[in-house]
Scaffold this motif. Structure first.
Motif, short mmCIF file in Angstrom:
data_model
loop_
_atom_site.label_atom_id
_atom_site.label_comp_id
_atom_site.label_asym_id
_atom_site.label_seq_id
_atom_site.Cartn_x
_atom_site.Cartn_y
_atom_site.Cartn_z
N HIS A 1 -6.45 71.99 85.88
CA HIS A 1 -7.59 72.86 85.60
C HIS A 1 -8.05 73.46 86.92
O HIS A 1 -8.19 72.74 87.92
CB HIS A 1 -8.74 72.06 84.99
CG HIS A 1 -8.38 71.35 83.73
ND1 HIS A 1 -8.47 71.93 82.50
CD2 HIS A 1 -7.91 70.09 83.52
CE1 HIS A 1 -8.09 71.07 81.57
NE2 HIS A 1 -7.74 69.93 82.17
N TYR A 2 -8.30 74.77 86.93
CA TYR A 2 -8.74 75.46 88.14
C TYR A 2 -10.09 76.14 87.91
O TYR A 2 -10.30 76.74 86.86
CB TYR A 2 -7.72 76.54 88.55
CG TYR A 2 -6.38 75.99 88.98
CD1 TYR A 2 -6.10 75.78 90.32
CD2 TYR A 2 -5.40 75.69 88.04
CE1 TYR A 2 -4.88 75.28 90.72
CE2 TYR A 2 -4.17 75.18 88.43
CZ TYR A 2 -3.91 74.99 89.77
OH TYR A 2 -2.70 74.49 90.16
N MET A 31 -8.37 70.41 89.39
CA MET A 31 -8.57 69.09 88.81
C MET A 31 -7.40 68.72 87.92
O MET A 31 -6.94 69.54 87.13
CB MET A 31 -9.86 69.07 87.97
CG MET A 31 -11.11 69.35 88.75
SD MET A 31 -12.58 69.40 87.69
CE MET A 31 -12.40 71.00 86.92
N SER A 32 -6.94 67.47 88.05
CA SER A 32 -5.90 66.93 87.17
C SER A 32 -6.12 65.43 87.09
O SER A 32 -6.93 64.88 87.85
CB SER A 32 -4.51 67.25 87.73
OG SER A 32 -4.23 66.43 88.84
N PRO A 33 -5.42 64.74 86.21
CA PRO A 33 -5.57 63.28 86.16
C PRO A 33 -5.18 62.60 87.47
O PRO A 33 -5.61 61.49 87.75
CB PRO A 33 -4.62 62.86 85.03
CG PRO A 33 -4.52 64.07 84.15
CD PRO A 33 -4.60 65.24 85.10
N ASN A 34 -4.41 63.28 88.32
CA ASN A 34 -3.98 62.71 89.59
C ASN A 34 -5.00 62.85 90.71
O ASN A 34 -4.88 62.19 91.74
CB ASN A 34 -2.67 63.37 90.05
CG ASN A 34 -1.57 63.15 89.05
OD1 ASN A 34 -1.50 62.12 88.41
ND2 ASN A 34 -0.72 64.14 88.90
N GLY A 50 -18.69 81.12 87.05
CA GLY A 50 -17.39 81.11 87.71
C GLY A 50 -16.28 81.41 86.74
O GLY A 50 -16.52 81.79 85.59
N GLN A 51 -15.06 81.22 87.22
CA GLN A 51 -13.89 81.47 86.40
C GLN A 51 -13.09 80.17 86.26
O GLN A 51 -13.05 79.35 87.17
CB GLN A 51 -12.97 82.54 87.04
CG GLN A 51 -13.56 83.93 87.08
CD GLN A 51 -14.53 84.10 88.24
OE1 GLN A 51 -14.24 83.68 89.35
NE2 GLN A 51 -15.68 84.68 87.97
N TYR A 52 -12.42 80.05 85.09
CA TYR A 52 -11.62 78.88 84.78
C TYR A 52 -10.24 79.33 84.33
O TYR A 52 -10.10 80.35 83.64
CB TYR A 52 -12.27 78.10 83.64
CG TYR A 52 -11.34 77.09 83.00
CD1 TYR A 52 -11.18 75.83 83.54
CD2 TYR A 52 -10.61 77.41 81.86
CE1 TYR A 52 -10.31 74.90 82.98
CE2 TYR A 52 -9.75 76.49 81.28
CZ TYR A 52 -9.60 75.24 81.84
OH TYR A 52 -8.74 74.34 81.28
N TYR A 53 -9.23 78.58 84.72
CA TYR A 53 -7.91 78.74 84.11
C TYR A 53 -7.15 77.43 84.18
O TYR A 53 -7.47 76.55 84.98
CB TYR A 53 -7.13 79.91 84.70
CG TYR A 53 -6.81 79.84 86.17
CD1 TYR A 53 -5.60 79.35 86.62
CD2 TYR A 53 -7.73 80.28 87.12
CE1 TYR A 53 -5.30 79.30 87.97
CE2 TYR A 53 -7.44 80.24 88.47
CZ TYR A 53 -6.22 79.74 88.89
OH TYR A 53 -5.93 79.69 90.22
N ALA A 63 -17.56 72.09 83.96
CA ALA A 63 -17.45 73.50 83.58
C ALA A 63 -17.47 73.59 82.07
O ALA A 63 -16.88 72.77 81.38
CB ALA A 63 -16.16 74.11 84.12
N GLN A 64 -18.19 74.58 81.58
CA GLN A 64 -18.24 74.81 80.14
C GLN A 64 -18.21 76.30 79.88
O GLN A 64 -18.69 77.09 80.70
CB GLN A 64 -19.47 74.17 79.51
CG GLN A 64 -20.79 74.83 79.89
CD GLN A 64 -21.98 74.06 79.36
OE1 GLN A 64 -22.06 72.85 79.55
NE2 GLN A 64 -22.87 74.75 78.70
N SER A 65 -17.66 76.66 78.73
CA SER A 65 -17.66 78.06 78.34
C SER A 65 -19.09 78.55 78.24
O SER A 65 -19.98 77.83 77.78
CB SER A 65 -16.97 78.22 76.97
OG SER A 65 -15.63 77.81 77.05
#
Length: 148
Positions: free
Chosen positions: A39-40, A60-63, A30-33, A138-140
């Motif tokens: 985090h998406y 994703m966020s702390p909230n 997948g893709q991350y940004y 998710a990981q690189s």
């Protein structure tokens, strides 16, 4: 973390009437940004033998966490600790009303990856049906040694 990632999604619904519970688990590219403190992730999956893919977006966020699925099924689920969020899960077989009450959120961040774990109660049509968890990692792709 790089834009191209390996995404590992694992979930379990613990129904009161089901003794043999198997987690649902997928590992997909997948893709991350990262934008505005969140985090998406974006990935595609095939839900059955049809040719139609479902595109998944996870924020994703702390909230909290938001999961959107578009394609063969359509839903926008919001997981915020201490809040009950309602949504409609549209499938080819009909629409379900869902209530999601997150009871625990845990976000772990590192240079090479991210992991979010959510514990939540699931309602269908105002009736509690299961206690569940969802883990998204998710990981690189080039950092195979990343493990949480």
């Amino acid at each position: 973390m790089n834009k191209d990632v390996l995404i590992h999604v694992r979930g379990l619904q613990m129904m009161e009437t089901d003794d043999a519970q198997e987690p649902i688990e997928i590992v997909v590219p997948g893709q991350y940004y990262f934008r505005n403190g969140s985090h998406y992730l974006r990935y595609e999956e095939m839900l059955d033998d049809t040719a139609e893919t479902t595109v998944n977006y996870i924020k994703m966020s702390p909230n909290g966490v938001e999961v959107r699925k578009q394609g063969q099924v359509n839903v926008h689920m919001v997981f915020e600790e201490g809040k009950k969020n309602k949504t409609f899960y549209n499938t080819p077989y009909g629409t379900l009303q869902m209530g999601i009450s997150a009871t625990g959120l845990e976000l772990k961040e590192s240079e090479d990856g991210i992991q979010m774990k959510v514990d939540y109660a699931l309602d269908m049509n105002e009736e509690h049906v299961a206690d569940c968890y969802l883990t998204v990692q998710a990981q690189s792709k080039d950092s195979a040694d990343f493990v949480l």
